[in-house]
Design a protein around this motif. Sequence first.
Motif, PDB file in Angstrom:
ATOM      1  N   GLY A  25       0.787  -1.229   0.000  1.00 52.43           N
ATOM      2  CA  GLY A  25       0.000   0.000   0.000  1.00 52.43           C
ATOM      3  C   GLY A  25       0.816   1.275   0.000  1.00 52.43           C
ATOM      4  O   GLY A  25       0.251   2.369  -0.031  1.00 52.43           O
ATOM      5  N   GLU A  26       2.135   1.155   0.029  1.00 55.51           N
ATOM      6  CA  GLU A  26       3.009   2.321   0.028  1.00 55.51           C
ATOM      7  C   GLU A  26       3.789   2.379  -1.281  1.00 55.51           C
ATOM      8  O   GLU A  26       4.162   1.343  -1.843  1.00 55.51           O
ATOM      9  N   SER A  27       4.036   3.587  -1.770  1.00 52.84           N
ATOM     10  CA  SER A  27       4.727   3.750  -3.048  1.00 52.84           C
ATOM     11  C   SER A  27       6.214   3.984  -2.846  1.00 52.84           C
ATOM     12  O   SER A  27       6.640   4.577  -1.850  1.00 52.84           O
ATOM     13  N   GLN A  28       6.979   3.496  -3.813  1.00 51.31           N
ATOM     14  CA  GLN A  28       8.396   3.794  -3.878  1.00 51.31           C
ATOM     15  C   GLN A  28       8.584   4.894  -4.921  1.00 51.31           C
ATOM     16  O   GLN A  28       7.792   5.019  -5.852  1.00 51.31           O
ATOM     17  N   ALA A  29       9.605   5.706  -4.796  1.00 50.63           N
ATOM     18  CA  ALA A  29       9.842   6.783  -5.764  1.00 50.63           C
ATOM     19  C   ALA A  29      10.019   6.190  -7.154  1.00 50.63           C
ATOM     20  O   ALA A  29      10.680   5.155  -7.319  1.00 50.63           O
ATOM     21  N   PRO A  30       9.415   6.807  -8.184  1.00 58.07           N
ATOM     22  CA  PRO A  30       9.564   6.276  -9.539  1.00 58.07           C
ATOM     23  C   PRO A  30      11.022   6.280  -9.973  1.00 58.07           C
ATOM     24  O   PRO A  30      11.776   7.199  -9.643  1.00 58.07           O
ATOM     25  N   ARG A  31      11.394   5.238 -10.712  1.00 54.77           N
ATOM     26  CA  ARG A  31      12.783   5.101 -11.151  1.00 54.77           C
ATOM     27  C   ARG A  31      12.839   4.848 -12.645  1.00 54.77           C
ATOM     28  O   ARG A  31      11.931   4.237 -13.211  1.00 54.77           O
ATOM     29  N   ALA A  32      13.897   5.287 -13.272  1.00 46.59           N
ATOM     30  CA  ALA A  32      14.075   5.074 -14.705  1.00 46.59           C
ATOM     31  C   ALA A  32      14.242   3.582 -14.985  1.00 46.59           C
ATOM     32  O   ALA A  32      15.039   2.905 -14.323  1.00 46.59           O
ATOM     33  N   ALA A  33      13.479   3.076 -15.957  1.00 50.04           N
ATOM     34  CA  ALA A  33      13.563   1.652 -16.285  1.00 50.04           C
ATOM     35  C   ALA A  33      14.968   1.279 -16.745  1.00 50.04           C
ATOM     36  O   ALA A  33      15.461   0.185 -16.446  1.00 50.04           O
ATOM     37  N   ALA A  34      15.628   2.189 -17.461  1.00 56.32           N
ATOM     38  CA  ALA A  34      16.975   1.911 -17.979  1.00 56.32           C
ATOM     39  C   ALA A  34      17.999   1.742 -16.866  1.00 56.32           C
ATOM     40  O   ALA A  34      19.060   1.147 -17.084  1.00 56.32           O
ATOM     41  N   ALA A  35      17.698   2.271 -15.668  1.00 53.13           N
ATOM     42  CA  ALA A  35      18.649   2.197 -14.560  1.00 53.13           C
ATOM     43  C   ALA A  35      18.436   0.960 -13.692  1.00 53.13           C
ATOM     44  O   ALA A  35      19.122   0.793 -12.682  1.00 53.13           O
ATOM     45  N   MET A  36      17.465   0.104 -14.079  1.00 51.74           N
ATOM     46  CA  MET A  36      17.150  -1.063 -13.261  1.00 51.74           C
ATOM     47  C   MET A  36      17.244  -2.327 -14.104  1.00 51.74           C
ATOM     48  O   MET A  36      17.289  -2.285 -15.332  1.00 51.74           O
ATOM     49  N   ASP A  37      17.265  -3.463 -13.414  1.00 55.52           N
ATOM     50  CA  ASP A  37      17.119  -4.752 -14.080  1.00 55.52           C
ATOM     51  C   ASP A  37      16.080  -5.556 -13.312  1.00 55.52           C
ATOM     52  O   ASP A  37      15.501  -5.070 -12.331  1.00 55.52           O
ATOM     53  N   VAL A  38      15.812  -6.758 -13.776  1.00 49.14           N
ATOM     54  CA  VAL A  38      14.755  -7.560 -13.157  1.00 49.14           C
ATOM     55  C   VAL A  38      15.034  -7.801 -11.676  1.00 49.14           C
ATOM     56  O   VAL A  38      14.148  -7.670 -10.825  1.00 49.14           O
ATOM     57  N   ASN A  39      16.273  -8.119 -11.327  1.00 50.29           N
ATOM     58  CA  ASN A  39      16.592  -8.430  -9.934  1.00 50.29           C
ATOM     59  C   ASN A  39      16.376  -7.227  -9.019  1.00 50.29           C
ATOM     60  O   ASN A  39      15.814  -7.352  -7.924  1.00 50.29           O
ATOM     61  N   SER A  40      16.829  -6.036  -9.459  1.00 54.47           N
ATOM     62  CA  SER A  40      16.666  -4.856  -8.609  1.00 54.47           C
ATOM     63  C   SER A  40      15.197  -4.463  -8.495  1.00 54.47           C
ATOM     64  O   SER A  40      14.750  -3.997  -7.446  1.00 54.47           O
ATOM     65  N   LEU A  41      14.411  -4.665  -9.571  1.00 57.35           N
ATOM     66  CA  LEU A  41      12.982  -4.351  -9.517  1.00 57.35           C
ATOM     67  C   LEU A  41      12.251  -5.304  -8.587  1.00 57.35           C
ATOM     68  O   LEU A  41      11.418  -4.882  -7.771  1.00 57.35           O
ATOM     69  N   VAL A  42      12.576  -6.575  -8.682  1.00 58.97           N
ATOM     70  CA  VAL A  42      11.939  -7.566  -7.809  1.00 58.97           C
ATOM     71  C   VAL A  42      12.279  -7.286  -6.348  1.00 58.97           C
ATOM     72  O   VAL A  42      11.426  -7.376  -5.462  1.00 58.97           O
ATOM     73  N   GLU A  43      13.532  -6.919  -6.088  1.00 63.61           N
ATOM     74  CA  GLU A  43      13.939  -6.593  -4.719  1.00 63.61           C
ATOM     75  C   GLU A  43      13.148  -5.396  -4.188  1.00 63.61           C
ATOM     76  O   GLU A  43      12.741  -5.359  -3.026  1.00 63.61           O
ATOM     77  N   LEU A  44      12.892  -4.417  -5.052  1.00 61.90           N
ATOM     78  CA  LEU A  44      12.125  -3.246  -4.654  1.00 61.90           C
ATOM     79  C   LEU A  44      10.665  -3.623  -4.382  1.00 61.90           C
ATOM     80  O   LEU A  44      10.039  -3.087  -3.472  1.00 61.90           O
ATOM     81  N   MET A  45      10.132  -4.557  -5.156  1.00 62.99           N
ATOM     82  CA  MET A  45       8.748  -4.992  -4.979  1.00 62.99           C
ATOM     83  C   MET A  45       8.555  -5.783  -3.701  1.00 62.99           C
ATOM     84  O   MET A  45       7.555  -5.625  -2.988  1.00 62.99           O
ATOM     85  N   LEU A  46       9.516  -6.654  -3.396  1.00 60.77           N
ATOM     86  CA  LEU A  46       9.364  -7.574  -2.269  1.00 60.77           C
ATOM     87  C   LEU A  46       9.989  -7.047  -0.981  1.00 60.77           C
ATOM     88  O   LEU A  46       9.622  -7.477   0.109  1.00 60.77           O
ATOM     89  N   GLY A  47      10.951  -6.148  -1.106  1.00 61.81           N
ATOM     90  CA  GLY A  47      11.655  -5.666   0.072  1.00 61.81           C
ATOM     91  C   GLY A  47      12.833  -6.535   0.449  1.00 61.81           C
ATOM     92  O   GLY A  47      13.494  -6.295   1.453  1.00 61.81           O
ATOM     93  N   PHE A  48      13.106  -7.566  -0.362  1.00 59.41           N
ATOM     94  CA  PHE A  48      14.257  -8.434  -0.130  1.00 59.41           C
ATOM     95  C   PHE A  48      14.630  -9.078  -1.460  1.00 59.41           C
ATOM     96  O   PHE A  48      13.867  -9.063  -2.422  1.00 59.41           O
ATOM     97  N   GLU A  49      15.828  -9.666  -1.512  1.00 57.54           N
ATOM     98  CA  GLU A  49      16.274 -10.293  -2.747  1.00 57.54           C
ATOM     99  C   GLU A  49      15.526 -11.592  -2.970  1.00 57.54           C
ATOM    100  O   GLU A  49      15.366 -12.407  -2.068  1.00 57.54           O
ATOM    101  N   LEU A  50      15.066 -11.787  -4.210  1.00 60.32           N
ATOM    102  CA  LEU A  50      14.320 -12.993  -4.527  1.00 60.32           C
ATOM    103  C   LEU A  50      15.239 -14.166  -4.827  1.00 60.32           C
ATOM    104  O   LEU A  50      14.908 -15.305  -4.570  1.00 60.32           O
ATOM    105  N   GLY A  51      16.418 -13.871  -5.339  1.00 63.55           N
ATOM    106  CA  GLY A  51      17.278 -14.955  -5.794  1.00 63.55           C
ATOM    107  C   GLY A  51      16.828 -15.400  -7.168  1.00 63.55           C
ATOM    108  O   GLY A  51      16.153 -14.680  -7.894  1.00 63.55           O
ATOM    109  N   ASP A  52      17.163 -16.614  -7.538  1.00 69.65           N
ATOM    110  CA  ASP A  52      16.768 -17.117  -8.847  1.00 69.65           C
ATOM    111  C   ASP A  52      15.265 -17.383  -8.864  1.00 69.65           C
ATOM    112  O   ASP A  52      14.732 -18.056  -7.981  1.00 69.65           O
TER     113      ASP A  52
END
Length: 509
Positions: free
Chosen positions: A218-245
Amino acid sequence: MADQPLLKLTNISRHYGAIQALKGASFEVGRGEVMGLVGENGAGKSTMVKIIGGFDPGFSGEYFYDGEARHFKSPTAAEQVGIAIAQQELSLIPTMNVAENIFLAGDGVPLLASKSRLAAMAKPFLEEVGLGHVNPLRATNRLSVGEQHLVEVARLIAHNPQVLILDEPTAALGETDSIRILEMVKRLKDRGKSIIYVSHRMDEIFKICDRITVLRDGESQAPRAAAAMDVNSLVELMLGFELGDMYPARKPITRNAPVLKVRDLWPDGIVEPISFDVYPGEILGLAGQLGSGTSEILGAMAGSTKTRGGSLNYKGETFLPTRPKDAISRGIAYCSEDRKHDGLFLGRPIMENMSSPSLKTISAKGILSGQRELRTTTENAVKFTVDPKRLPQEAGVLSGGNQQKVALGKWLSISPGVILVNEPTRGVDVGARAEIYQILRDLADNGAAIVVASTDIQEITNLPDRIVSFYRGVQIGELHLEDMTSANILEQITDPFHEAGIAVSEKAS
């Protein structure tokens, strides 16, 4: 893109009784920008979309559109100023033609208009979404599902929106139709439209979005440029922790004797009979686009789809299931692609859903044993990471990911030897996807044979141990692990009959 956002919401809160859906969340989108909106199921994405689109006026916080403070009381009010939403469920009338659907609201249409006049008016909007080749007078139900989604967007574009919200537009689509949607988004962006793109598909988010906004609890994170992220960093931001493989490691499979032989099975909707083997301990993937026949094949194996003939040989017995009971009684489980329609009893408790396939084992002389039911369902809920404390709650209140885990987990009650799963993670967030993949792998490692049908190219490439491919109701070939690349799979399921496709098919066979 101007510095001043076209649409900006700040400090948005919304609660439904004791449930706090949004907690001081913020969101913005610039002019001519594609903004991705991502998050787990239950993170607040749907609530934010409803608020932006005028479907939910009961929020607190600040809403600015084109520099003016707004608080829309209805979707019509939002649409009138240029905000439109294409929801997951189509709102078209299938028996009407394309042009009639585009101008269904009657806006900008003469009081008396012939069909040819409507068709001429509809043509520019169809061209804008990439359907310039479609006859506007064709019945809508004769189009593919992907084309119908594009007609839905054309209908919205006819109102000249400046902000277009696309909510999971490719969730139910195959690869080809999904590509059409993405191409349409790029065209609309080039023409200055602002797009809010909601999706669980990470590859799509990175292909078309300029920036990404993440909602978490229910809380938002500051918008980030898609070019500055990858799948792992986005998933970590979504979950609050590293997902791993995301996908579990695949172990070598010993294929001595198949546990299940499918021979000359001919479901309705398939061009010719199909045959393949399934081995214990493996995940077999049925790869194909929407409409390729993979859904019908799984349904026929489970006895829920009509078939013209053929047989299954399972544990030495040859039979053809003509009803679900025939498969269930032999230990063959089936999880359909539509959990809300035929996978769950949404209005009943989770416990009842988890125990529904095995009423005989938790009953004595027709009387249900509550203790036995609780013990069995608690054990299976834990295996599928469903909180046992929630067993008395209705299944309908769960997030999409947890609903899917219940739809799968209920089959553990019959101790299945074969598990058939159609679209295992459709509409499921990335965290729940990883859990479901791991559960399926664990079941396979414990000896079960898993057959998965999926139109998600990443999923069908990385989850199974072996693939059987299909194209328009025809069995094309078989790919083993060493040849299972996205390119090879796409070759077989999208265009298998040109020279390169034939070469891949011959090599796989």
